[in-house]
Design a protein around this motif. Structure first.
Motif, mmCIF file in Angstrom:
data_model
loop_
_atom_site.group_PDB
_atom_site.id
_atom_site.type_symbol
_atom_site.label_atom_id
_atom_site.label_comp_id
_atom_site.label_asym_id
_atom_site.label_seq_id
_atom_site.Cartn_x
_atom_site.Cartn_y
_atom_site.Cartn_z
ATOM 1 N N ASN A 1 9.927 8.416 8.104
ATOM 2 C CA ASN A 1 9.959 9.021 9.432
ATOM 3 C C ASN A 1 8.527 9.284 9.902
ATOM 4 O OD1 ASN A 1 9.228 12.042 8.969
ATOM 5 N ND2 ASN A 1 10.759 11.600 7.391
ATOM 6 N N PRO A 2 8.294 9.346 11.207
ATOM 7 C CA PRO A 2 6.921 9.460 11.724
ATOM 8 C C PRO A 2 6.140 10.650 11.180
ATOM 9 C CG PRO A 2 8.419 8.862 13.492
ATOM 10 C CD PRO A 2 9.267 9.156 12.292
ATOM 11 N N LYS A 3 6.785 11.806 11.021
ATOM 12 C CA LYS A 3 6.070 12.979 10.521
ATOM 13 C C LYS A 3 5.550 12.751 9.108
ATOM 14 C CE LYS A 3 8.203 16.619 13.319
ATOM 15 N NZ LYS A 3 9.012 17.865 13.316
ATOM 16 N N THR A 4 6.387 12.150 8.265
ATOM 17 C CA THR A 4 5.968 11.862 6.891
ATOM 18 C C THR A 4 4.832 10.852 6.871
ATOM 19 O OG1 THR A 4 8.219 12.290 6.091
ATOM 20 C CG2 THR A 4 6.755 11.046 4.635
ATOM 21 N N ILE A 5 4.951 9.829 7.695
ATOM 22 C CA ILE A 5 3.914 8.791 7.768
ATOM 23 C C ILE A 5 2.590 9.395 8.212
ATOM 24 C CG2 ILE A 5 3.201 6.681 8.970
ATOM 25 C CD1 ILE A 5 6.293 6.065 9.159
ATOM 26 N N MET A 6 2.634 10.249 9.240
ATOM 27 C CA MET A 6 1.414 10.837 9.790
ATOM 28 C C MET A 6 0.786 11.854 8.839
ATOM 29 S SD MET A 6 2.553 11.243 13.788
ATOM 30 C CE MET A 6 0.917 11.736 14.368
ATOM 31 N N ALA A 7 1.593 12.422 7.960
ATOM 32 C CA ALA A 7 1.092 13.443 7.034
ATOM 33 C C ALA A 7 0.611 12.868 5.706
ATOM 34 C CB ALA A 7 2.191 14.471 6.778
ATOM 35 N N THR A 8 0.654 11.555 5.553
ATOM 36 C CA THR A 8 0.240 10.932 4.292
ATOM 37 C C THR A 8 -1.222 11.239 3.991
ATOM 38 O OG1 THR A 8 1.779 9.116 4.721
ATOM 39 C CG2 THR A 8 0.145 8.775 3.006
ATOM 40 N N SER A 9 -1.488 11.777 2.820
ATOM 41 C CA SER A 9 -2.861 12.125 2.442
ATOM 42 C C SER A 9 -3.648 10.869 2.058
ATOM 43 C CB SER A 9 -2.842 13.091 1.255
ATOM 44 O OG SER A 9 -2.360 12.437 0.092
ATOM 45 N N GLU A 10 -4.967 11.009 2.012
ATOM 46 C CA GLU A 10 -5.808 9.875 1.615
ATOM 47 C C GLU A 10 -5.520 9.469 0.176
ATOM 48 O OE1 GLU A 10 -9.942 10.214 2.479
ATOM 49 O OE2 GLU A 10 -9.610 10.161 4.654
ATOM 50 N N ILE B 1 -2.403 7.433 0.270
ATOM 51 C CA ILE B 1 -2.703 6.114 0.832
ATOM 52 C C ILE B 1 -3.254 5.200 -0.267
ATOM 53 C CG2 ILE B 1 -4.256 4.845 2.382
ATOM 54 C CD1 ILE B 1 -3.979 7.252 4.329
ATOM 55 N N ASP B 2 -4.175 5.731 -1.068
ATOM 56 C CA ASP B 2 -4.730 4.947 -2.182
ATOM 57 C C ASP B 2 -3.625 4.511 -3.148
ATOM 58 O OD1 ASP B 2 -7.368 5.117 -1.291
ATOM 59 O OD2 ASP B 2 -7.750 6.974 -2.389
ATOM 60 N N ARG B 3 -2.728 5.446 -3.472
ATOM 61 C CA ARG B 3 -1.632 5.116 -4.396
ATOM 62 C C ARG B 3 -0.686 4.083 -3.802
ATOM 63 N NH1 ARG B 3 -2.084 10.767 -5.542
ATOM 64 N NH2 ARG B 3 -0.418 11.283 -4.068
ATOM 65 N N ASN B 4 -0.424 4.215 -2.505
ATOM 66 C CA ASN B 4 0.463 3.258 -1.838
ATOM 67 C C ASN B 4 -0.096 1.839 -1.898
ATOM 68 O OD1 ASN B 4 2.177 5.352 -1.197
ATOM 69 N ND2 ASN B 4 1.527 5.507 0.938
ATOM 70 N N TYR B 5 -1.399 1.711 -1.689
ATOM 71 C CA TYR B 5 -1.994 0.371 -1.714
ATOM 72 C C TYR B 5 -2.015 -0.208 -3.123
ATOM 73 C CZ TYR B 5 -3.237 -0.154 3.151
ATOM 74 O OH TYR B 5 -3.162 -0.332 4.510
ATOM 75 N N LEU B 6 -2.196 0.653 -4.120
ATOM 76 C CA LEU B 6 -2.168 0.170 -5.498
ATOM 77 C C LEU B 6 -0.846 -0.519 -5.825
ATOM 78 C CD1 LEU B 6 -3.901 3.048 -7.503
ATOM 79 C CD2 LEU B 6 -4.670 0.663 -7.365
ATOM 80 N N LEU B 7 0.239 -0.051 -5.233
ATOM 81 C CA LEU B 7 1.555 -0.639 -5.484
ATOM 82 C C LEU B 7 1.677 -2.063 -4.958
ATOM 83 C CD1 LEU B 7 3.901 2.390 -4.672
ATOM 84 C CD2 LEU B 7 3.433 1.416 -6.929
ATOM 85 N N ASN B 8 0.774 -2.457 -4.056
ATOM 86 C CA ASN B 8 0.834 -3.781 -3.458
ATOM 87 C C ASN B 8 0.169 -4.864 -4.309
ATOM 88 O OD1 ASN B 8 1.869 -3.918 -0.413
ATOM 89 N ND2 ASN B 8 0.945 -1.907 -0.744
ATOM 90 N N PHE B 9 -0.512 -4.444 -5.389
ATOM 91 C CA PHE B 9 -1.304 -5.397 -6.163
ATOM 92 C C PHE B 9 -1.024 -5.279 -7.658
ATOM 93 C CE2 PHE B 9 -3.810 -4.292 -2.368
ATOM 94 C CZ PHE B 9 -4.007 -5.546 -1.825
ATOM 95 N N TYR B 10 -1.198 -6.394 -8.340
ATOM 96 C CA TYR B 10 -1.202 -6.391 -9.806
ATOM 97 C C TYR B 10 -2.541 -5.823 -10.286
ATOM 98 C CZ TYR B 10 -1.332 -8.291 -14.581
ATOM 99 O OH TYR B 10 -1.427 -8.442 -15.941
ATOM 100 N N LYS B 11 -3.621 -6.299 -9.677
ATOM 101 C CA LYS B 11 -4.959 -5.771 -9.919
ATOM 102 C C LYS B 11 -5.678 -5.790 -8.578
ATOM 103 C CE LYS B 11 -9.085 -6.345 -12.778
ATOM 104 N NZ LYS B 11 -9.774 -7.177 -13.812
ATOM 105 N N MET B 12 -5.845 -4.605 -7.993
ATOM 106 C CA MET B 12 -6.335 -4.547 -6.618
ATOM 107 C C MET B 12 -7.756 -5.103 -6.494
ATOM 108 S SD MET B 12 -6.050 -1.467 -3.870
ATOM 109 C CE MET B 12 -7.216 -0.348 -4.654
ATOM 110 N N PRO B 13 -7.959 -6.092 -5.608
ATOM 111 C CA PRO B 13 -9.293 -6.667 -5.440
ATOM 112 C C PRO B 13 -10.193 -5.741 -4.619
ATOM 113 C CG PRO B 13 -7.740 -7.712 -3.948
ATOM 114 C CD PRO B 13 -6.938 -6.788 -4.805
ATOM 115 N N LYS B 14 -11.476 -5.844 -4.831
ATOM 116 C CA LYS B 14 -12.460 -5.051 -4.093
ATOM 117 C C LYS B 14 -12.335 -5.294 -2.594
ATOM 118 C CE LYS B 14 -16.205 -2.501 -3.581
ATOM 119 N NZ LYS B 14 -16.123 -1.018 -3.747
ATOM 120 N N GLU B 15 -11.926 -6.500 -2.232
ATOM 121 C CA GLU B 15 -11.827 -6.859 -0.814
ATOM 122 C C GLU B 15 -10.775 -6.044 -0.058
ATOM 123 O OE1 GLU B 15 -13.549 -10.404 -2.945
ATOM 124 O OE2 GLU B 15 -11.960 -8.934 -3.324
ATOM 125 N N ALA B 16 -9.914 -5.340 -0.796
ATOM 126 C CA ALA B 16 -8.888 -4.513 -0.142
ATOM 127 C C ALA B 16 -9.454 -3.213 0.411
ATOM 128 C CB ALA B 16 -7.768 -4.206 -1.134
#
Length: 289
Positions: free
Chosen positions: A149-158, A161-176
């Protein structure tokens, strides 16, 4: 939001559609056109590691879908059908008669819908970890809608955000780093709430505007790429016993004419994490008559 996003890797162009202004990047040369469609909470620059190489042989066009990046943010709904119709209007306005769609995740689901509705416009179809091939029942869908929901999305801490992006990669590249910084920066944008609402509507759209029955209707030659180490597809919480091997095999068998490729040591964002491998598969598929 435009001013808070870091510059894209290629020049940004703008095109006025009926509902608003669309941002896109266009690079390359060749007889064949690739139109890249990004996933949820992303933008056209997610494809730069692919365009860097593929522009040598193809005209590459990457769109910011409505609700994302530098494109307009407000619409009544953000469904696969809506995005498919936007892609039709967008390519027609650019006077592109035939092209290949390359869709990732949510963009893959929109590409499936496009292929089922407008097959005459496609040369080929390339799906990268596409959403829509994994089915969710009503209870599961409602649970996912409640979380996004928008409130949860807007309240996401930094930190989150870092943890969320880690889930997108096997080994996160520096370019991310740039895409992560962009996500942190846009909280200050005047249209950030509209973007958060677009994300909510997109999740609802993916769940409600199903494409599973469209797969068998697609006549276009299709390349399907999945990542061996995808942490997002299939959903680990709602479908803990469903494996990526089983899901990808079921997806491939649903198409009339498809090729399945599994990329090792890659996560959901496989085209960004393993650009050399993905670019090779795309190039070979496009050059195969």
């Amino acid at each position: 939001m435009k001013d808070l996003l870091l510059p894209y890797h290629f020049s940004t162009n703008y095109l006025q559609l009926k509902e608003g202004e669309i941002a896109y990047q266009k690079e390359g040369k060749g007889k064949q056109v690739l139109v890249f469609v990004h996933g949820l909470s992303s933008n056209s620059d997610a494809w730069y590691r692919n365009i860097e190489e593929l522009k040598k042989d193809f005209i590459c066009i990457a769109i910011d879908l409505p609700g994302y990046g530098r494109s307009y943010k407000n619409a009544d709904e953000f469904t696969a059908t809506y995005f498919a119709d936007i892609l039709k209007e967008f390519t027609e306005k650019l006077k592109i008669n035939k092209f290949t769609l390359v869709g990732h995740s949510m963009g893959g689901q929109a590409s499936i819908k496009f292929a089922s509705k407008y097959p005459e416009k496609l040369d080929k179809l390339i799906l990268i970890a596409p959403a829509g091939v994994e089915e969710f029942n009503e209870f599961e869908g409602n649970a996912m809608k409640m979380v996004m929901n928008p409130k949860t999305i807007m309240a996401t801490s930094e930190e989150q955000i870092d943890r969320n992006y880690l889930l997108n990669f096997y080994k996160m590249p520096k370019e991310a780093d740039q895409m992560i910084q962009d996500r942190k920066n846009i909280v200050k944008a005047s249209d950030f709430e509209a973007h958060a609402i677009a994300i909510q509507k997109s999740v609802t759209g993916m769940l409600d505007d199903k494409v599973k029955d469209d797969l068998a209707k697609i006549i276009t030659s299709t390349l399907i790429l999945f990542a061996k180490n995808d942490m997002l597809i299939p959903n680990k919480y709602l479908h803990p016993t469903l494996t990526i091997d089983a899901l990808s095999k079921t997806a491939q068998e649903s198409f009339k004419n498809s090729k399945l490729v599994m990329i090792d040591e890659a996560g959901h964002f496989l085209q960004f994490e393993k650009p050399a491998e993905v670019n090779k598969e795309i190039k070979e598929f496009m050059l195969d008559k």
